[in-house]
Design a protein around this motif. Sequence first.
Motif, mmCIF file in Angstrom:
data_model
loop_
_atom_site.group_PDB
_atom_site.id
_atom_site.type_symbol
_atom_site.label_atom_id
_atom_site.label_comp_id
_atom_site.label_asym_id
_atom_site.label_seq_id
_atom_site.Cartn_x
_atom_site.Cartn_y
_atom_site.Cartn_z
ATOM 1 N N CYS A 2 0.793 -1.188 0.047
ATOM 2 C CA CYS A 2 0.136 0.121 0.060
ATOM 3 C C CYS A 2 0.818 1.325 0.088
ATOM 4 C CB CYS A 2 -0.885 0.019 1.100
ATOM 5 S SG CYS A 2 -0.183 -0.049 2.953
ATOM 6 N N ASP A 3 0.286 2.340 -0.517
ATOM 7 C CA ASP A 3 1.011 3.547 -0.646
ATOM 8 C C ASP A 3 1.212 4.289 0.552
ATOM 9 O OD1 ASP A 3 1.172 3.396 -3.165
ATOM 10 O OD2 ASP A 3 -0.316 4.736 -3.900
ATOM 11 N N LYS A 4 0.696 3.839 1.706
ATOM 12 C CA LYS A 4 0.672 4.961 2.931
ATOM 13 C C LYS A 4 2.157 4.792 3.527
ATOM 14 C CE LYS A 4 -1.089 1.765 6.429
ATOM 15 N NZ LYS A 4 -2.005 1.417 7.375
ATOM 16 N N HIS A 5 2.910 3.883 3.204
ATOM 17 C CA HIS A 5 4.239 4.097 3.569
ATOM 18 C C HIS A 5 5.501 4.568 2.719
ATOM 19 C CE1 HIS A 5 2.871 2.006 7.108
ATOM 20 N NE2 HIS A 5 2.534 0.873 6.237
ATOM 21 N N GLN A 6 4.719 5.024 1.780
ATOM 22 C CA GLN A 6 5.677 5.697 0.657
ATOM 23 C C GLN A 6 6.448 6.705 1.193
ATOM 24 O OE1 GLN A 6 6.749 4.803 -2.240
ATOM 25 N NE2 GLN A 6 5.202 3.342 -2.930
ATOM 26 N N ILE A 275 15.459 4.473 -2.196
ATOM 27 C CA ILE A 275 15.978 5.487 -2.964
ATOM 28 C C ILE A 275 15.087 6.897 -2.570
ATOM 29 C CG2 ILE A 275 16.313 6.800 -5.274
ATOM 30 C CD1 ILE A 275 17.090 3.851 -6.269
ATOM 31 N N ASP A 276 13.810 6.795 -2.358
ATOM 32 C CA ASP A 276 12.782 7.781 -2.242
ATOM 33 C C ASP A 276 13.331 8.397 -0.841
ATOM 34 O OD1 ASP A 276 10.466 9.372 -2.424
ATOM 35 O OD2 ASP A 276 9.475 8.074 -1.204
ATOM 36 N N ILE A 277 13.218 7.408 0.199
ATOM 37 C CA ILE A 277 13.804 8.201 1.633
ATOM 38 C C ILE A 277 14.906 8.633 1.515
ATOM 39 C CG2 ILE A 277 14.002 7.272 4.030
ATOM 40 C CD1 ILE A 277 11.609 5.143 3.483
ATOM 41 N N LEU A 278 15.879 7.867 1.209
ATOM 42 C CA LEU A 278 17.298 8.439 1.095
ATOM 43 C C LEU A 278 17.643 9.510 0.713
ATOM 44 C CD1 LEU A 278 19.526 5.147 0.572
ATOM 45 C CD2 LEU A 278 19.157 6.703 2.982
ATOM 46 N N LEU A 279 16.885 9.908 -0.723
ATOM 47 C CA LEU A 279 17.056 11.175 -1.299
ATOM 48 C C LEU A 279 16.321 12.307 -0.887
ATOM 49 C CD1 LEU A 279 17.731 9.888 -4.909
ATOM 50 C CD2 LEU A 279 19.446 10.836 -3.223
ATOM 51 N N LYS A 280 15.244 12.293 -0.079
ATOM 52 C CA LYS A 280 14.113 13.077 0.019
ATOM 53 C C LYS A 280 14.954 14.397 0.825
ATOM 54 C CE LYS A 280 9.584 13.264 0.089
ATOM 55 N NZ LYS A 280 8.322 12.737 -0.349
ATOM 56 N N LEU A 283 20.620 15.471 -1.563
ATOM 57 C CA LEU A 283 21.811 14.669 -2.008
ATOM 58 C C LEU A 283 22.875 14.568 -0.924
ATOM 59 C CD1 LEU A 283 22.455 13.922 -5.789
ATOM 60 C CD2 LEU A 283 22.420 12.116 -4.049
ATOM 61 N N ASP A 284 23.099 16.051 -0.719
ATOM 62 C CA ASP A 284 23.969 16.466 0.444
ATOM 63 C C ASP A 284 23.430 16.221 1.834
ATOM 64 O OD1 ASP A 284 22.127 18.179 0.144
ATOM 65 O OD2 ASP A 284 23.568 20.061 -0.297
ATOM 66 N N ARG A 285 22.654 15.541 1.938
ATOM 67 C CA ARG A 285 22.164 15.184 3.407
ATOM 68 C C ARG A 285 22.108 13.757 3.578
ATOM 69 N NH1 ARG A 285 18.937 19.827 2.932
ATOM 70 N NH2 ARG A 285 19.598 21.729 3.821
ATOM 71 N N PHE A 286 23.079 12.957 3.366
ATOM 72 C CA PHE A 286 22.837 11.569 3.140
ATOM 73 C C PHE A 286 22.627 10.899 4.549
ATOM 74 C CE2 PHE A 286 24.939 7.177 3.843
ATOM 75 C CZ PHE A 286 24.303 6.799 2.830
ATOM 76 N N TRP A 287 23.172 11.404 5.317
ATOM 77 C CA TRP A 287 22.671 10.893 6.977
ATOM 78 C C TRP A 287 21.437 11.114 7.592
ATOM 79 C CZ3 TRP A 287 25.266 6.746 8.186
ATOM 80 C CH2 TRP A 287 26.512 6.590 7.520
ATOM 81 N N TRP A 293 15.520 6.526 7.091
ATOM 82 C CA TRP A 293 15.015 5.107 6.545
ATOM 83 C C TRP A 293 15.099 4.459 7.957
ATOM 84 C CZ3 TRP A 293 18.987 0.914 6.031
ATOM 85 C CH2 TRP A 293 18.435 -0.243 5.321
ATOM 86 N N ILE A 294 16.215 4.401 8.772
ATOM 87 C CA ILE A 294 16.157 3.580 9.923
ATOM 88 C C ILE A 294 14.700 3.793 10.767
ATOM 89 C CG2 ILE A 294 17.023 3.068 12.303
ATOM 90 C CD1 ILE A 294 18.612 2.189 10.005
ATOM 91 N N ASN A 295 14.365 5.188 11.113
ATOM 92 C CA ASN A 295 13.074 5.568 11.783
ATOM 93 C C ASN A 295 11.858 5.076 10.932
ATOM 94 O OD1 ASN A 295 14.327 6.868 13.728
ATOM 95 N ND2 ASN A 295 13.943 9.081 12.878
ATOM 96 N N SER A 296 11.830 5.054 9.568
ATOM 97 C CA SER A 296 10.801 4.647 9.043
ATOM 98 C C SER A 296 10.359 3.047 9.269
ATOM 99 C CB SER A 296 10.856 4.802 7.696
ATOM 100 O OG SER A 296 11.149 5.925 7.038
#
Length: 359
Positions: A2-6, A275-280, A283-287, A293-296
Amino acid sequence: MCDKHQKPITASDTPGFYGIDRYGFPEAGEHPLDPAEYYPPYFWSERFQKLGYHVEELRGGFYWVTSGSYDAAFIVTEDGVIAIDAPPTLGENMLAAIEDVTDKPVTHVIYSHWHTDHIGASSVYGPNVEIVAHEITKELLERFPDPGRPLPTITFTKEYTLTVGGVTLELSYKGENHCPGNIFIYAPAQKVLTCIDIISPGSATFMHCDASQNITAWYEAQHQIMEYDFDYLVAGHHMKYGTPELVRESIEYFADILEGAQAAIDIYSRSDRLIDILLKPGLDRFWVGSENWINSMVNYATKHVLEKKTSNGKLWSERLAGVTSMTKYHAYTVMESIRLERPRPNYRLRGENAPPFLA
Ligand SMILES: [Zn+2]
Ligand SMILES: [Zn+2]
């Protein structure tokens, strides 16, 4: 899926997650009260409130002692007393509890494991006692000496039978779990098992699976407890001793955390989601992306457990104390243990490239 976790799920999406008032998260009053049965009658007694400890015979000279947060035990034999552990929160109250029921001296002490919060007051038993522990416990105490934790005088590797004054205790080491050197101590005549920091009867236990080191082995130890024929479990925390029913309840709760954590990893490891979560955040805020991503994943697993109808139709917060405050920490730890300790599928095939921003 489902989309709700996108979208990257933030802390505020899960009630109780990383909540502290000043950030606008739930205040204490928004958490449910602990189930009433979590607090045994002794806890409300004047005697306990005044003395700070409670002692109770489980069976056949095997006594349980608790400070309401930590517990330990002793066994009265014909030739003296065998003490198991000495948490500093009990300290000299261990001696007071023993003197409440016998004039016999302590002749033997057993260390369940090397952690100071469970054996850090062991010097109260004096210098003339035999101290039994796993050899790893001795090694650790030699490396990190502490006058409160005198060195063991008798050590063993796999199994050790201690017989004193007609009482037999079977000590067993099944490998590291909560920490290296943590042992099972079984009194077959009394059907009492002592195994510390694996199960916290009636509660969600302290964060990060009770600060355990090998989580996969910690899960294994829960089932190893059930292989014993016991009526009582001295578990180390918090309010009460265990019964087979309470151990089964704890096993079910942590199985649900494992299930939620595994599902979270499966969902959030899909490359589009990743990719969606990491890039949101950019790009220069990788951490920052990494933390999202971990919190999600932690939020997903936490929600899974908090909202699940359990085997008796109730929510976990209606069955165990501390669920809405501790589950998120367990979810994190269990998730990390899956990533580090369990078989890992889907390794990258030759020629499969990493996403451009990770290359
Ligand atoms: Zn411990
Ligand atoms: Zn503990």
